[in-house]
Design a protein around this motif. Structure first.
Motif, PDB file in Angstrom:
ATOM      1  N   GLY A  43       1.599  -2.492   8.864  1.00 33.92           N
ATOM      2  CA  GLY A  43       2.153  -1.532   7.904  1.00 33.92           C
ATOM      3  C   GLY A  43       1.766  -1.783   6.454  1.00 33.92           C
ATOM      4  N   SER A  47      -5.164   0.089   7.818  1.00 36.88           N
ATOM      5  CA  SER A  47      -5.842   1.262   8.371  1.00 36.88           C
ATOM      6  C   SER A  47      -6.165   2.268   7.276  1.00 36.88           C
ATOM      7  N   THR A  48      -5.261   2.399   6.330  1.00 38.99           N
ATOM      8  CA  THR A  48      -5.511   3.303   5.204  1.00 38.99           C
ATOM      9  C   THR A  48      -6.760   2.868   4.454  1.00 38.99           C
TER      10      THR A  48
END
Ligand code: ADP
Ligand code: ADP
Length: 228
Positions: A43, A47-48
């Motif tokens: 989180g 990935s962003t």
């Protein structure tokens, strides 16, 4: 030379009250031939970050350069391997056809495509399964096929998003060793994202440690590998 340059990258999802900052002022470079690992808790924005580098989303601030050119859209000479191999292969195509698939858009003869695909399957330790279908293979073998498909394109930069998170421990060790061999032999430039500190230290020439959300770099460690 420098392959990847990330300058003051920011990414915010949504706007106003509901805005969420996923990446905060991130800067780093990856040199050609390096295997760089990015490690950070789930989180935190990994990935962003990869989506920004691969041109899938446009960052709300800062820039990404791939061998000196600003990334705008999905670059041709970049390949991505995702965690979820089960959804990344086409079930109706054979292993070789899967690996050849992205080569269709390159100016290349059929014979050359076939040769490249078979070579990549050999690199990942999968000669002899080229006519099988993905569903006939174990999960670890399917992930090898995904890696072969990325390598067959000979990308300038290979991005890997938690590539070994969905395979069993023994397969993970095998694939980690295989990746290092491929990287040493081909001089590939790889950016691999993981939440596993052990994996990042075992694999990386370099480990970039990210903070909890929003992602920003808290450490940039060179890793000295013992000689082979
Ligand atoms: P990681 O890959 O490190 O697990 P992500 O980049 O997936 O982290 O997510 C970073 C933060 O951004 C998380 O808080 C997540 O909930 C949020 N986020 C991710 N994708 C979206 C999206 N499409 N819209 C809104 N928030 C998102
Ligand atoms: P050997 O058979 O020479 O001991 P292995 O192939 O089992 O070598 O793995 C090399 C070493 O790296 C082992 O000691 C293994 O436990 C260690 N290792 C520790 N963490 C990891 C990790 N996340 N991934 C792969 N190897 C790891």
């Amino acid at each position: 030379s420098t392959m990847l340059e990330v300058n003051g990258l920011n990414h915010r999802y949504g706007g106003g009250e509901g805005a969420h900052v996923a990446v905060n002022d991130l800067s780093f470079t990856v040199e050609t031939g390096q295997l760089a690992c990015i490690v950070g808790p789930s989180g935190c924005g990994k990935s962003t970050l990869l989506r920004c580098i691969s041109g899938l989303i446009t960052p709300t601030g800062g820039e990404v350069k791939l061998h000196g050119d600003k990334v705008d859209g999905v670059p041709e000479d970049l390949a991505v391997v995702f965690q979820d191999y089960s959804r990344s292969l086409f079930p109706w195509l054979s292993v070789r056809q899967n690996v050849e698939f992205p080569l269709r858009w390159k100016k290349m003869s059929r014979a050359e495509r076939k040769e490249r695909a078979l070579e990549a399957l050999e690199w990942v330790g999968l000669p002899g399964v080229s006519n099988k279908y993905p569903w006939q293979l174990s999960g670890g073998m399917q992930q090898r096929v995904s890696i072969a498909r990325a390598l067959a394109r000979r990308p300038a930069l290979l991005l890997m998003d938690e590539p070994f998170a969905s395979v069993d421990a023994q397969t993970r060790f095998d694939l980690e060793d295989l990746l290092r061999q491929v990287q040493l032999r081909n001089g590939s430039t790889i950016l691999l994202v993981t939440h596993d500190i052990d994996e990042s230290v075992y694999l990386g020439d370099r480990v970039l440690v990210l903070s909890k959300s929003p992602a920003s770099i808290v450490a940039d460690l060179p890793v000295d590998l013992p000689p082979e």
